[in-house]
Structures are given as structure tokens and as C-alpha cells.
Design an enzyme around this catalytic site. Sequence first.
Site, PDB file in Angstrom:
ATOM      1  N   TYR A 213       0.844  -1.217   0.000  1.00 40.35           N
ATOM      2  CA  TYR A 213       0.000   0.000   0.000  1.00 40.35           C
ATOM      3  C   TYR A 213       0.877   1.266   0.000  1.00 40.35           C
ATOM      4  CZ  TYR A 213      -2.565  -3.611   2.767  1.00 40.35           C
ATOM      5  OH  TYR A 213      -3.090  -4.776   3.272  1.00 40.35           O
ATOM      6  N   GLU A 234       1.270  -1.241  -4.998  1.00 40.00           N
ATOM      7  CA  GLU A 234       0.142  -0.306  -4.940  1.00 40.00           C
ATOM      8  C   GLU A 234      -0.795  -0.679  -6.081  1.00 40.00           C
ATOM      9  OE1 GLU A 234      -2.626   2.021  -4.253  1.00 40.00           O
ATOM     10  OE2 GLU A 234      -0.971   2.331  -2.854  1.00 40.00           O
ATOM     11  N   CYS A 319      -4.347   3.699  10.740  1.00 37.50           N
ATOM     12  CA  CYS A 319      -5.293   4.801  10.934  1.00 37.50           C
ATOM     13  C   CYS A 319      -6.498   4.351  11.757  1.00 37.50           C
ATOM     14  CB  CYS A 319      -5.737   5.380   9.591  1.00 37.50           C
ATOM     15  SG  CYS A 319      -6.503   4.202   8.479  1.00 37.50           S
ATOM     16  N   GLU A 353      -3.886   8.187  14.471  1.00 40.51           N
ATOM     17  CA  GLU A 353      -2.932   7.414  13.685  1.00 40.51           C
ATOM     18  C   GLU A 353      -1.924   6.842  14.675  1.00 40.51           C
ATOM     19  OE1 GLU A 353      -2.059   7.174   9.221  1.00 40.51           O
ATOM     20  OE2 GLU A 353      -3.624   8.213  10.333  1.00 40.51           O
TER      21      GLU A 353
END
EC number: 2.1.1.-
Length: 361
Positions: A213, A234, A319, A353
Site C-alpha cells: 500500500y 500499490e 489509521c 494514527e
Amino acid sequence: MSAAFDPSAYDAQLQAKVTRLRELLAPFGAPQPAVFDSPREHYRLRAEFRLWREDGQRHYAMFAPGEKHKAILIDDFPIASERINALMPRLKAAWQASDELSNRLFQVEFLTTLAGDAMVTMCYHRPLDDAWEVAARQLAEELGVSLIGRSKGKRLVIGRDYAVEKLDVAGRVFSYRQPEGAFTQPNGAVNQKMLSWAYDAIGERDDDLLELYCGNGNFTLPLATRVRQVLATEISKTSVNAALSNLSENAVDNVRLVRLSAEELTQALNEVRPFRRLEGIDLKSYAFGTVFVDPPRAGMDPDTCELTRRFERILYISCNPETLAQNISQLQDTHRIERCALFDQFPYTHHMESGVLLVRR
């Protein structure tokens, strides 16, 4: 859930987040988290507003969740960057003075950077014509921004379709293209702290890094300077193109970027099937010592979790601390938390986060 904007309450709200993160990580014997706070105001580098007609004029507006017919009119937005706050009244005055700019305008988006760049996107329920472009070019020049007009199936770009950010990590300044419409970290000051923490956590290595990612290369650029080679994955074309530009712009030449999902990468590493997108890349030539993951709010799925288990070190930016804890629970029999951190990307909300470095037991 969001709290009211109140800088005087910031410290107490941050402490509540620290307490929550400690509670979630306590079952895994986590050390005390490093805590990275946010500026109390003007920290958010992007903002999006719907427009609401009242008294014959269009106004910036936002809506509470579930109340799409009850607009909250916005004149200024103290959590947004100073540049956004300076642009808001000037842009509003421009559309109020121009039928070409105001006709069927329904949404405005701002993207700014710590480096001083700015991009404005204006969204319309009508086709954009030459007259709009003439007015928009003049406006872009007056505001000193790149300006993008969007209507159904069409996009007109005046200037650039990306903003440029510059972030200092361990004394080196990295330059990033942030494309219009792509994900970027909203809190630039905290993002810079997050990059520095990850840079320090990975340490100086003589082996390789696998990154899942990777987005536009936000973490890839500084982390690549700490290892021998990086293989980054990605799936978003926009993000891949931005990451490739960022690697080139910063003369980072030890990264190979491939468009594969985590599931496809697992198949490739397990030699289940070949992938044309891996043509020219010898996976067996990599000596991966660390895997870096920055997954969406849902966290890593169980199969991706199992993929990360094979690595000596797992550097994880999250997150959503709830799904982070779930993932660590799956990994705790083989890995322990060596360090952890809280990054307050989203002041005055319950969102946080966090980061952990997991090492093999």
C-alpha cells in the site's frame, strides 16, 4: 464523532487518545507510546465544501452526518491551513462576481502544502466551455493557484493537476507530487513527524524492504534511504504514477514498484502463479528483512497478516487502532511490539494514527 474546535481542550483530548491506545496495546506488552502532537489550528492541508444557496448567493457549507438537508454555512475554517483560509473569501468573491464561475457550481476542494503550493478544484453540474476557461485562467492567475474544473466526464486543468509538497526527514528534503483527487495525508506537520519516526524505527539496514500500500511514495522515499532495495506495491494507477514521478524527482533509484494487491503478491511469493507485472523482477534476489504496511481503516485481512508473519520485522502504520490491535493479536505468537507511537493527525476527533514496530520473538 467529533468534538467542537476548542484549542484549550486539545491537551485533554490528546491524553484521552494516549490512554485509549495504551489500553488497546496493553495485552501485547507494548512499551509506552511516543506521542506526536498536532498544531492546535491551521493544521489541515485540504478541505472540501459543498455550496449552499441562501439569500440568492452560494456559500461554503458542510453537513452533520445524516443531516444532508441542514447546511452549516462556513465563513472561515480554523482547522484548515492559513492558505486555505486566505483563499476562501477571495474565491467566493470571484464566483459571486462572475456568472461563468458561479453557474451550476456545487462543490469546491482545496489542496495546499507546507511548501506553499495550492490547488483548487471547482465542480459543476454543467459542461464547461471556453468562456468558463477564460474566466478560470484569470482567476487562477489572481489567486496564484492551479485550478481544475470538473463536470460530468470532463476535467479542465489550468496550471498543474498536482500540488508539490516538500518534507524534511533527518535533514534531507523530499519533494512529493500530490495529484488532484488522490489520497494525501491531511495533517502535514504530523505527517512529517510520522515519516521521521518510521525512518528512525527501521534503522540503518543492509537488507531489503517490502512495502504494501505505498500510495504516492509518502513513506517509500525516506525508508528507501535506509535499506539496500525496496519492492513496493500499490493498486491505484494514479498513486503508482505519482510514486514513480516522486522516485525520479528525488533520485531514489533502489525501488521497484509493481501494481499488485497484497493477495496477488502473496501468490507470487509462494510461487502459486506468475504475474506479467513482475516481468523482469526476480523475487528470489531480495533479502527482505522488514515489511512496511500502511493499510486502510479495515486493517490487514487475515491472509495479508499471514504474509507479514514471515518477516523478521513488521513496521505498521495504522489509521484505526482497533484493527491494529486485531492484527497484532493474530501475530503475537511470533512477534512482539518493540516500539509504538501515537500521531495526532486528526485533532478534535476520536480518530488517531498510530505506529508499531513488531520484531520476531
